[in-house]
Every structure is written in C-alpha cells, then in structure tokens.
Scaffold this motif. Structure first.
Motif, mmCIF file in Angstrom:
data_model
loop_
_atom_site.group_PDB
_atom_site.id
_atom_site.type_symbol
_atom_site.label_atom_id
_atom_site.label_comp_id
_atom_site.label_asym_id
_atom_site.label_seq_id
_atom_site.Cartn_x
_atom_site.Cartn_y
_atom_site.Cartn_z
ATOM 1 N N THR A 157 -5.877 4.483 0.148
ATOM 2 C CA THR A 157 -4.645 4.130 -0.543
ATOM 3 C C THR A 157 -4.977 3.198 -1.693
ATOM 4 N N MET A 158 -3.987 2.875 -2.496
ATOM 5 C CA MET A 158 -4.161 1.905 -3.567
ATOM 6 C C MET A 158 -3.539 0.589 -3.142
ATOM 7 N N ILE B 42 5.307 10.103 -1.505
ATOM 8 C CA ILE B 42 4.227 9.112 -1.482
ATOM 9 C C ILE B 42 4.761 7.879 -2.180
ATOM 10 N N ASN B 43 4.819 6.782 -1.433
ATOM 11 C CA ASN B 43 5.377 5.566 -2.004
ATOM 12 C C ASN B 43 4.871 4.364 -1.224
ATOM 13 N N SER B 44 5.228 3.177 -1.700
ATOM 14 C CA SER B 44 4.703 1.944 -1.114
ATOM 15 C C SER B 44 5.604 1.441 0.009
ATOM 16 N N VAL C 283 6.487 1.797 11.896
ATOM 17 C CA VAL C 283 6.304 2.120 10.487
ATOM 18 C C VAL C 283 5.326 1.150 9.833
ATOM 19 N N ARG C 284 5.533 -0.134 10.055
ATOM 20 C CA ARG C 284 4.634 -1.122 9.451
ATOM 21 C C ARG C 284 3.232 -1.037 10.060
ATOM 22 N N ALA C 285 3.150 -0.598 11.307
ATOM 23 C CA ALA C 285 1.836 -0.418 11.923
ATOM 24 C C ALA C 285 1.042 0.659 11.200
ATOM 25 N N VAL C 286 1.722 1.715 10.743
ATOM 26 C CA VAL C 286 1.038 2.767 9.986
ATOM 27 C C VAL C 286 0.522 2.211 8.666
ATOM 28 N N PHE C 287 1.345 1.411 7.990
ATOM 29 C CA PHE C 287 0.890 0.813 6.725
ATOM 30 C C PHE C 287 -0.285 -0.132 6.974
ATOM 31 N N ALA D 156 0.846 -1.183 0.000
ATOM 32 C CA ALA D 156 0.000 0.000 0.000
ATOM 33 C C ALA D 156 0.880 1.230 0.000
ATOM 34 N N TYR D 157 0.268 2.365 -0.257
ATOM 35 C CA TYR D 157 0.989 3.637 -0.324
ATOM 36 C C TYR D 157 0.645 4.498 0.887
ATOM 37 N N ALA D 158 1.657 5.214 1.374
ATOM 38 C CA ALA D 158 1.484 6.145 2.483
ATOM 39 C C ALA D 158 2.476 7.288 2.280
ATOM 40 N N VAL D 159 2.547 8.189 3.242
ATOM 41 C CA VAL D 159 3.437 9.343 3.157
ATOM 42 C C VAL D 159 4.684 9.094 3.998
ATOM 43 N N TYR D 160 5.833 9.088 3.363
ATOM 44 C CA TYR D 160 7.116 9.080 4.065
ATOM 45 C C TYR D 160 7.508 10.536 4.297
#
Length: 407
Positions: free
Chosen positions: A291-292, A260-262, A347-351, A151-155
């Motif tokens: 997200t996509m 914005i990246n996966s 970090v993975r918890a946010v995804f 999935a995509y989120a904001v870094y």
C-alpha cells in the motif's frame, strides 16, 4: 542552501541560549511562569473536523499537566516555507507536526532537533510499524516520532462481492463481472495531479516496479491493467475526474461495487451510510501487495526554548490510551502496533495488517514525490485517452528523470 540555513538556525539557537532563553521546566530561571508551549500543524483549526481532534488531544495534556499550549494552524501549502523561515529567524515552534516525507529535508536543513537520545531513553520505538519509523531516520539518527498513519486498501460491498480479489488478475475479472448498467466494478481516484496517481502507484508496486520506473515492464503492465479495466467497463472512464471523495461517493451510492481508498473513509461511511453493507480487504498482490503510506511525524523545533516540555507533550500524544481516544475521532490509523481497540475493530484490523506492507518515498525521492506522482497520473490519462502504453510511459519517464535530475 541547506548548509546556510543550518548555520543560521544554529546561530539563532546559540543566541537564544546565551540570552538565557533555553529552559526545561514549568518556570523560568527567575521563578516566573514558563511561556506556553507552541505547536504548529496543518490539520486545520479548532472548528474543522480534521483539526478539532488534535486540539482536544492537546487540551487533555493541558488539563493533566497544567501546561499552556498554543496551537497554530498553517495551511499545508504554506507550512514548510513558514516553518523554515521561522527557524532561520530563531522563532520556530517547540513542536512541529510535519509531513513524514519532509522529515529528512527538515533535519538536513537544521529546522528540527535530533531526538535520538530521548528516543533511546524512551524505549518505545519497537512498537512502530517499520515503514513509518523509517521516515524518522536520517543518517542513523532519529528526528521525529510517527504521529499517525493512513493507508489504502480495498473496500467492497458485501451484497455484491462474496470473496474480494486477492490478485490483480482477479481484480480485473471480478470488477468486470460486477459491471452493469450504471455501475462499475471498481472506483478509484484518477484526477489530474498527485492524488490521481495513487491507484496506478499501487498497481505498479504490485507489479514490482518502483514509482520512478514507469517505463519498465512493471510500469507498462500497470498502465495496461487500467486500460483493460476501462475497456471492460470494470472502471468508468470518468475516474480520471474523480477525487478520493468522489470515489467514496460512487461506492457509497452503489455505483461501484469496490473501491481503493484510504482509512479516512471508514468513519465517514459508518456515519453517513449506516445501511450500506461493506467490508475491507488487503490490496491484491502480484509481486507484492504494498500500500502507499500517508503519515505525519511529531518533531521538536531546533530553536525551541523548552525542548524537555516539548518532548513531554510528544510522548503524551503517543500514549496508546490517548491514541485510542484520538484516532477514531481523527479518522486515522495508529502508527504503532499496541493501541487498544484496533484489533477488535475488524475493519481497522485489516488496515493495520495492510500497514505491514507499506511503501513510502525515501529521502532522495521525497522532495520530488509530487512531481513524480503527477507524471504518473499524466501517463495514466494519456493511456486511457488512447496513447499507446509505451509512448505514455516514455513521456512520463522523461518528466520523472528531469524532476530527479537523472535525465
């Protein structure tokens, strides 16, 4: 065409069964050792970083069960054609790892087996994120098990960004404020083709528009948003040539404060840029904050001569304790919510949180998804190049309607 293929596959399967080829245990009816299970996938071969974790996972199954498994790597561009042709010839694999969005088409063509009864007995479907699980459903029946997700989120660079933006208005203003000589506020892929449409698709979803609705208020708003970010310097016009790897490089080298990246890039940044101070936030929202989804499903081939052992392998590959080892090496996210260690990694918890709001093409859109995304990128490129938003959207909408057969 699908009806003909289904009939061909069914006849091939019947011929195999009549010949006594179907089995379900470790030995054939004559007491001989069973043939190796066959698995087809497009991740890569054993020497590739995208392929090796998959081979290692299957090797653990072999060690624990004594079952021999033969893995065949078929490049993505050739995968569906090869799988479909093999099924029609009665020579498909026991297990096929397929793109999640191709599941409905493969089921309708008779290429993969109905798993509904096995899944009901298994009883673990409630652990899967809803959008991913929906990709396995065709007419109320289950044809696959989600293997993993992305999935995509904001870094964001924590030395530059104190509070990540929570709305798209904040994203525009924050990115513009962070822009400086030689640095953009935001990096995202915009390269020609489907990959470069991801950012625009996410922005359209936030505005309440589906990807098939670029010529709509939400589609126009998304295009205008990107145009404003380029005009303000928040986003480099060069993003139209960037792949997702390029966007990562911009962020990793400090040339972009956010991207914005996966989830693919979590381990890469940790390993390649250990001194970089960064974190991740869920996507900005407007009407939604979707997200996509990117995902694959594990399926059993319709012509498998050992579906019971194929199912045993699939269920092994989805054990939470196995996924805990496999997914970090594969650099992907769990498709289910009970994998140990996910919540402990912030970090993975946010995804994982972001996956609760995920969009995926439905069965009608999936066969045309690449064409639609390519049209979206074309509208984005036209807009940034100076074409009025309404004109760019109208041209893209015509291409989308033609691809979907609705023009």
């Amino acid at each position: 065409m699908r009806t003909v293929l289904r009939a061909t596959v069914a006849m091939a399967a019947a011929a195999l069964a009549a010949a006594g080829c179907a089995g379900g245990g470790g030995e054939t009816g004559g007491g001989e050792a069973a043939e190796p299970l066959t698995v087809w996938q497009y991740y890569g071969d054993e020497s590739m970083p995208t392929g090796k974790p998959f081979y290692d996972l299957v090797a653990r199954y072999e060690q624990q069960t004594g079952t021999d498994v033969e893995i065949r790597f078929i490049p993505f561009d050739d995968f569906n054609r090869t799988l479909t042709q093999a099924a029609a010839a009665g020579d498909g694999p026991d297990v096929a790892l397929i793109n999640a969005f191709d599941t409905a088409a493969m089921a309708e063509a008779g290429v993969i087996e109905d798993l509904t009864d096995r899944v009901q007995e298994w009883g673990e479907q409630g652990h899967y994120f809803p959008t991913g699980w929906e990709t396995t459903q065709v007419d109320g029946r289950t044809y696959g098990i989600p293997h993993l997700a992305d999935a995509y989120a904001v870094y964001y660079n924590t030395e530059m960004v104190q509070e990540p933006p929570t709305t798209w208005a904040e994203m525009e203003s924050t990115a513009a404020a962070l822009a400086a000589e030689g640095r953009a506020g935001l990096a995202v892929s915009g390269i020609e083709g489907a990959e470069g449409a991801t950012g625009l698709l996410i922005r359209m979803l936030a505005a309440g528009a589906q990807p098939t609705e670029i010529d709509s208020p939400g589609g126009h708003a998304a295009l205008a948003s990107f145009q404003r970010m380029v005009d303000s310097g928040a986003l480099s016009q060069g993003f139209l040539t960037w792949t997702e790897d390029d966007a990562k490089n911009q962020f990793a080298t400090g040339q972009a404060a956010m991207m914005i990246n996966s989830a693919t890039y979590v381990n890469i940044l940790r390993e390649e840029n250990p001194d970089l101070q960064w974190s991740v936030a869920v996507l900005p929202s407007e009407t939604t904050g979707q997200t996509m989804l990117s995902a694959e499903n594990l399926t059993i081939g319709a012509t498998s001569d050992d579906p019971d052992r194929a199912w045993d392998l699939i269920s092994f590959m989805q054990r939470p304790e196995e996924l805990q080892t496999y997914l970090p090496d594969r650099n992907k996210l769990p498709a289910r919510d009970d994998v140990p260690g996910t919540a402990e990694d912030p970090v993975r918890a946010v995804f994982a949180e972001q996956l609760q709001q995920a969009w995926a093409p439905d069965a009608a859109l999936a066969p045309h998804n690449t064409e639609v995304l390519t049209a979206l990128q074309g509208a984005l490129q036209q807009t940034i190049s100076g074409t009025p938003v309404a004109d760019a959207a109208r041209t893209a909408q015509a291409a989308i309607d033609e691809a979907l057969g609705t023009s």
